[in-house]
Motif scaffolding. Structure first.
Motif: not given
Ligand code: ATP
Length: 344
Positions: A37-44, A226-236, A338-341
């Motif tokens: 997954i990524g926004y437009s232009g990310a390289g997907k 499941i890890d991305l949902f519960s503990q996303p690390k990056t702002g994106t 966004g950011g680390d938390s």
């Protein structure tokens, strides 16, 4: 099954060089559904086209079943490519051919015997639920039906992998859901590994086992959904998760609430502790919760619940409450757009 090892891709144009992929490594395991997954232009798109070498890396290796595609002869590469089906956002059907012909012609071109062509076309049209449309032309079909034809066309080559390039991006939400259910069935019942790219978090949510988040040609985060949902690390990654839950707190309110406690996101996976965790800690500590947002959704294999809560109280009481919640199996993140938390 598919391995990208330190892939860099630079596009040279007259005006500039663009680094579309920058040292990308990932491993799509057999039998899984892997989402990028990524926004437009990310390289997907560049990345997925690299899986069957439609795009060649500037640096790095692409391996399929342990064999390096980047080193194969043209003949062997063509054999490997037949094991990788591909579907696209724009369906890419032959407008002048019927549904039957759209599936049969590519089979004929790869030398499949006539009798087997008929068997395979019928078999895969049945799997995608379009046997009654064999004689229709693409113009007579809805977007969802066109994508079903494209899926049947890809499956008819009996691939080991299905590459899906924004396969549901042109479809409405209900049709998207139906196509995702079909892809999930293909993965489960035919054992076909799926690599997909998307900019829609609901695609990752409903069918993927693993996910990689891309930004500026790099993979900035990857792992289990499941890890991305519960503990996303990056702002994106956080923004992608929040796009699904729509639980961003207005900034002004956030500032006011933070003066009298802490805002936290609580994630409950499956049955979590099986106990009323929030009620238990508020009874035990001098902490008063206000629920700002609450959601529950079904990920591929388990339910995922999410609460954004203001915990009013002194920082030491809030800290103890967070510790207990964590011990009870709840994943606690300090709320921040966004950011680390991570907390605790
Ligand atoms: N053939 C090409 N020539 C030059 N630059 C390219 C080419 N293909 C892609 N790029 C550039 O590479 C970068 C990544 O593009 P890519 O299409 O892979 O991103 P994407 O994440 O798929 O975006 P989108 O969802 O908008 O398609 C962009 O900056 C794009 O302009």
């Amino acid at each position: 099954m598919i391995e990208f090892k330190n892939i860099t891709k630079v596009f040279h144009t007259k005006s500039k060089d663009t680094k579309a992929l920058d040292d990308v490594s990932l491993h799509v395991k057999k039998g899984t559904i892997f989402g990028v997954i990524g926004y437009s232009g990310a390289g997907k798109s560049t990345l997925i086209r690299m899986a069957n070498l439609l795009e060649k890396p500037t640096k790095g290796q692409v391996l399929f079943n342990g064999n390096e595609l980047t080193k194969m002869s043209r003949g062997n590469l063509n054999i490997a490519r037949q094991k990788m089906g591909m579907i696209f956002q724009s369906f890419n059907l032959l407008k002048t051919g019927t549904v039957y012909e759209n599936i049969a012609i590519p089979l004929k071109l790869t030398g499949v015997p006539k009798k087997e062509i008929k068997e395979r076309v019928n078999k895969y049209l049945e799997i995608v639920g379009l046997l009654d449309k064999a004689n229709a032309y693409p113009a007579q079909l809805s977007g969802g039906q066109k994508q079903r034809v494209a899926i049947a066309r890809a499956l008819a080559h009996e691939p080991e992998v299905l590459l899906c390039d924004e396969a549901t991006s042109a479809l409405d939400p209900d049709t998207t859901e139906a196509i995702l259910a079909l892809l999930s069935k293909i993965n489960r019942e035919l054992g076909i590994t799926i690599l997909l790219i998307t900019h829609e978090m609901n695609v990752v949510q409903s069918i993927c086992d693993e996910v990689a988040v891309m930004e500026n040609g790099r993979i900035i985060e990857q792992g289990r959904v499941i890890d991305l949902f519960s503990q996303p690390k990056t702002g994106t990654a956080k923004r992608f998760v929040q796009s699904l839950f729509n639980d961003t707190i207005p900034e002004e309110l956030e500032k006011i609430l933070k003066k009298s406690g802490q805002i936290v996101t609580l994630s409950f996976i499956g049955n979590a502790s099986g106990k009323p965790a929030l009620a238990m800690v508020t009874k035990k500590f001098d902490v008063y919760p206000s629920i700002l947002s609450g959601n529950i959704t079904q990920l591929k294999d388990e339910p995922y619940g999410r609460l954004v809560v203001h915990l009013e109280g002194s920082s030491s009481e809030v800290e103890k409450a967070v510790e207990d919640l964590t011990a009870l199996g709840v994943i606690v993140e300090r709320y921040k757009d966004g950011g680390d938390s991570h907390v605790g």
